[in-house]
Design a protein around this motif. Structure first.
Motif, PDB file in Angstrom:
ATOM      1  N   TRP A 136       0.843  -1.184   0.000  1.00 58.11           N
ATOM      2  CA  TRP A 136       0.000   0.000   0.000  1.00 58.11           C
ATOM      3  C   TRP A 136       0.885   1.244   0.000  1.00 58.11           C
ATOM      4  O   TRP A 136       2.063   1.185   0.367  1.00 58.11           O
ATOM      5  N   GLY A 137       0.329   2.358  -0.409  1.00 58.00           N
ATOM      6  CA  GLY A 137       1.048   3.629  -0.365  1.00 58.00           C
ATOM      7  C   GLY A 137       0.355   4.587   0.572  1.00 58.00           C
ATOM      8  O   GLY A 137      -0.869   4.751   0.523  1.00 58.00           O
ATOM      9  N   PHE A 138       1.141   5.232   1.437  1.00 60.38           N
ATOM     10  CA  PHE A 138       0.573   6.162   2.409  1.00 60.38           C
ATOM     11  C   PHE A 138       1.493   7.378   2.490  1.00 60.38           C
ATOM     12  O   PHE A 138       2.702   7.241   2.682  1.00 60.38           O
ATOM     13  N   ALA A 139       0.933   8.552   2.307  1.00 58.75           N
ATOM     14  CA  ALA A 139       1.711   9.795   2.360  1.00 58.75           C
ATOM     15  C   ALA A 139       1.053  10.764   3.329  1.00 58.75           C
ATOM     16  O   ALA A 139      -0.175  10.809   3.443  1.00 58.75           O
ATOM     17  N   LEU A 140       1.888  11.526   4.031  1.00 62.45           N
ATOM     18  CA  LEU A 140       1.411  12.500   5.005  1.00 62.45           C
ATOM     19  C   LEU A 140       2.113  13.832   4.785  1.00 62.45           C
ATOM     20  O   LEU A 140       3.329  13.866   4.536  1.00 62.45           O
TER      21      LEU A 140
END
Length: 836
Positions: A136-140
């Motif tokens: 999965w890809g998660f950016a903040l």
């Protein structure tokens, strides 16, 4: 305005078309922001404003100077706000220019509407994995500071856990997504974006364009795919939808799980790291140890608790730094006193980049820059390589500090157009305009005195109005004394206003000078702002250095105040704590009649890897288990720990299975939630993990629960070999020690006094022989008749009055005259529940 075709309404509609749907438009009219049409209908309800109609058009307004509070309410409701401001002063007979100056969303706000300076405000984006090869890809992104993070959780469970731990204020998901929005709690706004904008290629293109690079490998993003797609979606959303300032954004920082001690969201909740598990209670580990003086330090400490270190060298380096502060507590106190003069440097840069900055932000920046030499000097004098290295990294920005000192007034106005932002003597052009303004106003004062003397009208005043300009005001009782050369300009309720040719001429000079002065000040402010933003990368690094030093000094202060000691980080997997204390409970009990009772813990190696802990409810089992986990976590953020001494291993993960509740939204019972958490532990724990189990199997039948708890204990001991503290009311589990060398039995010591039990809070070797359920029920205030009846039933069970299936064959009829409840209670049918 009757048909909405007036020049102002045409201007409004044109600007409204520039704003994304589902966004409130705050339209500046003088000293108010006005909302029209559907915005007014909905905004009046949300913001508790009075809804009115003018020529059939719904409208409501809010004071311009109080807008921040209203904006905060809109963002808290999960909506966006577009600010439309006047780009010049209103002039008689002319339409004032207006433009969209800012669009704010729940996850992208840089102004004072940020509710807590020590909390980040995350905008997130999720790119779904395929459950096989692609993670999965998660950016903040924290738009207020420019902090930008990328991660690639291995699966759906890990991604969901990251979201729960970080609590984004807003999260971007594909418009085709159906499951992810259901994960969010009420604090997170879900914004849907096109699926293609989350693709890896699209993300890589937009990120490379933004950072002006050909490859992201230099940022540590080599091999990343889904996270790059999510990160690119953030850039596109802020740039195109919110039209936000992005110059202060830091380069994306990949977060690799192997670099940190993993603490999942369930453990974060169970250990009360950031929030209390009890509604309305503000206690937490963070509150107990946070002695930071600055907002930057508070956010840094929070990030350390979210991701404790796993590298032994880095952990011990922080311990050295904390010790360096404690070597000279006088110097530490002096250093912390100086930090009080520091403003939130990271967010000051963010406000200026985002378009909401004012001269007051430049003043705050100047204040901070002026104190940097003192902070650096004091930091370099500290012991500890980390303290000195961080202090050396502070960029003093001497030229910028000098420029701001020469340019910015000591008490600038809140608005950019009020005038008075820039010091006299800084700019010759501005000074000439101000001289003309002062001379003109002096001339006006002299004219007023002359006209009073000439006309004999003592109440004559020369007044100024933004719309009509300067005028000679005469009350109606003196109209017969008005000279013939006065030209009537305006009629008021109690007076008339006049002008003369010479007043009109001077008005033109004064207003021209004021207009030019305002324009010049805005120009100079823009130059100063540009000078700051050109140094944004260096300023953000300095902000990070200040936050780190503040966090370290805060940990040292906590250690001194509460008697924490430096832990020794062992090379092996053994854990030995002498007189350990719970960092939160200790503070809650401080100064009370019952002080906290410290306890030892030795687990790992020859001491075995599985501790079975028995004892009654409220005796302190849960506190003992939690304090072990918190001591290990504190050590790995670089803190000293609440104990007489502590020798600790470097852990890879901390797991907790403490308490449970129904997950009604997903249709899961208490028992299923418990089993899900237990399965997570069994699948992912390693011999470098610490596992805390506080009751397993309570949500099903006694024999089923005991069987599951027994099998879990065996698996953790035989297969996983993780250091495990297992609190239970299934006293039968103590028999594991008969067949497994690595199992140790401990109990919470108690003392019986007649029909009551006194909790001594001491952990001693051996197993408990009873659970004291009825005695604890008496402490809880159950009626005496119920307690007596429970004693009768218990006695029958103890005497083996059961049928062939093991069920009670008979329970004697209730006898109101029966004596007090017996004291003994067999283990298998003990009252089960969470220990205190």
């Amino acid at each position: 305005m009757s048909d909405g075709s007036t020049p102002m309404m045409r201007q409004y509609r044109g600007l409204r078309a520039q704003v994304p749907k589902d966004t409130f438009l705050f339209f500046r009219l003088g000293d108010f922001y006005e909302l029209f049409f559907e915005d007014a209908d909905e905004g009046s309800r949300l913001l508790n404003l009075t809804l009115t109609k003018r020529n059939g058009i719904p409208m409501c307004g809010l004071p311009y100077h109080a807008a921040e509070g209203y904006i905060a309410k809109v963002l808290a409701a999960g909506r966006r706000v577009a600010l439309c401001d006047q780009m010049g002063e209103a002039k008689s007979g002319q339409m004032v220019d207006r433009a969209i100056t800012k669009i704010l969303s729940p996850g992208c706000a840089t102004g004072l509407e940020l509710t807590d300076p020590k909390l980040p405000r995350w905008l997130g984006a999720v790119r779904r994995g395929d459950g096989k090869k692609r993670p999965w890809g998660f950016a903040l992104l924290d738009a207020s500071t420019g902090e930008f993070r990328l991660s690639e959780p291995r699966d759906e469970v890990a991604c969901k856990d990251e979201i729960k731990k970080t609590h984004p204020a807003e999260i971007l998901v594909s418009e085709e997504e159906t499951e992810i929005p259901a994960w969010m709690d009420a604090r997170t706004t879900v914004t849907r974006i096109p699926e293609w904008s989350l693709e890896e290629d699209a993300g890589r293109t937009v990120l490379c364009e933004h950072y002006r690079v050909q490859s992201l490998d230099g940022f540590g993003c080599r091999g990343m795919g889904p996270a790059v797609g999510a990160g690119g979606a953030l850039v596109r959303y802020v740039r195109e939808t919110l039209k936000g300032g992005m110059r202060h954004w830091q380069v994306p920082k990949p977060l690799l799980s192997e670099g940190y001690l993993q603490v999942d969201s369930a453990t974060q909740r169970n250990l009360e790291i950031f929030d209390s598990a009890s509604p309305g209670v503000s206690t937490s580990l963070l509150r107990a140890i946070d002695q930071t003086q600055t907002a930057m330090g508070g956010r840094e400490l929070r990030s350390w608790l979210l991701r404790p270190l796993r590298n032994r060298t880095e952990v011990e380096e922080r311990h050295d730094a904390v010790a360096g502060f404690l070597d000279d507590v006088g110097a530490m106190d002096d250093f912390r006193e100086t930090l009080l003069e520091v403003r939130d440097l990271g967010r000051l840069v963010g406000r200026l980049a985002g378009g909401s900055g004012t001269a007051r932000d430049l003043l705050a920046l100047r204040t901070t820059l002026n104190v940097l030499p003192v902070i650096q000097s004091k930091g370099l004098a500290l012991a500890g390589k980390l303290n000195r290295r961080i202090s050396e990294s502070i960029d003093l920005q001497e030229s910028l500090a000098q420029e701001l000192s020469r340019a910015v007034a000591d008490d600038p106005p809140a608005s950019l157009r009020e005038g008075g932002m820039i010091r006299d003597g800084y700019d010759k052009i501005l000074d000439s305009h101000r001289t003309a303004m002062r001379e003109g106003r002096s001339w006006i004062a002299e004219l007023q005195a002359k006209e009073i003397e000439r006309t004999g009208i003592k109440s004559l005043k020369i007044r100024f109005n933004n719309i009509s300009g300067y005028g000679i005001e005469v009350t109606k009782t003196h109209l017969d004394q008005v000279p013939k050369e006065y030209q009537r300009k305006q009629t008021l309720a109690q007076a008339e206003r006049y002008v003369t040719p010479e007043l009109k001429e001077m008005e033109s000079k004064i207003l021209g000078a004021e207009e030019k002065s305002t324009a010049r000040e805005l120009e100079l402010f823009g130059q100063l702002r540009e000078s700051v933003l050109s140094r944004s990368e260096s300023l953000q690094k300095t902000a990070s250095a200040l936050g780190t030093l503040d966090a370290l000094a805060g940990l040292a202060t906590t250690a001194r105040r509460w008697g924490y000691v430096r832990p020794t980080m062992r090379e092996d997997r053994c854990l030995h704590i002498v007189a350990g204390r719970h960092p939160v409970v200790e503070q809650l009990l401080a100064g009370g009649a019952d002080p906290f009772v410290p306890n030892d813990l030795w687990i790992g190696g020859e001491q075995g890897t599985l501790m079975i802990l028995t004892g009654p409810n409220m005796a302190g089992k849960s506190t003992y288990l939690r304090q072990a986990a918190l001591i290990c976590l504190l050590a790995q953020i670089g803190s000293f720990v609440p104990a007489a001494s502590a020798e600790l291993p470097i852990l890879d993960r901390i797991f907790t299975r403490i308490g449970a509740g129904d997950d009604l939204a997903r249709g899961q019972s208490t028992f299923l939630v418990e089993m899900n958490e237990t399965a997570m532990i069994l699948h992912h724990a390693t011999e470098d993990s610490l596992v805390i189990l506080d009751e397993i199997g309570r949500g099903t039948s006694t024999l089923d629960g005991l069987s599951i708890a027994w099998a879990v204990g065996e698996h953790l001991h035989d297969e996983v070999k993780a250091k495990t503290l297992f609190a239970t009311h299934y006293h039968e589990l103590a028999e594991l020690a008969l067949t497994r060398k690595g199992v140790r039995n401990y109990r919470v010591d108690v003392r019986e006094e007649k029909d009551r039990v006194v909790f001594l809070r001491r952990i001693v070797e051996g197993e408990a022989d009873r659970s004291y359920g009825i005695q604890v029920a008496r402490l809880a205030g159950l009626p005496e008749t119920v307690l007596n009846r429970a004693g009768e039933i218990l006695k029958g069970l103890e005497e083996g009055e059961t049928d062939a299936s093991g069920k009670p064959a008979r329970i004697k009829p209730k006898n109101p005259k029966q004596g007090k409840s017996p004291k003994l209670q067999p283990d298998l049918f003990a009252e089960r529940g969470n220990s205190f």
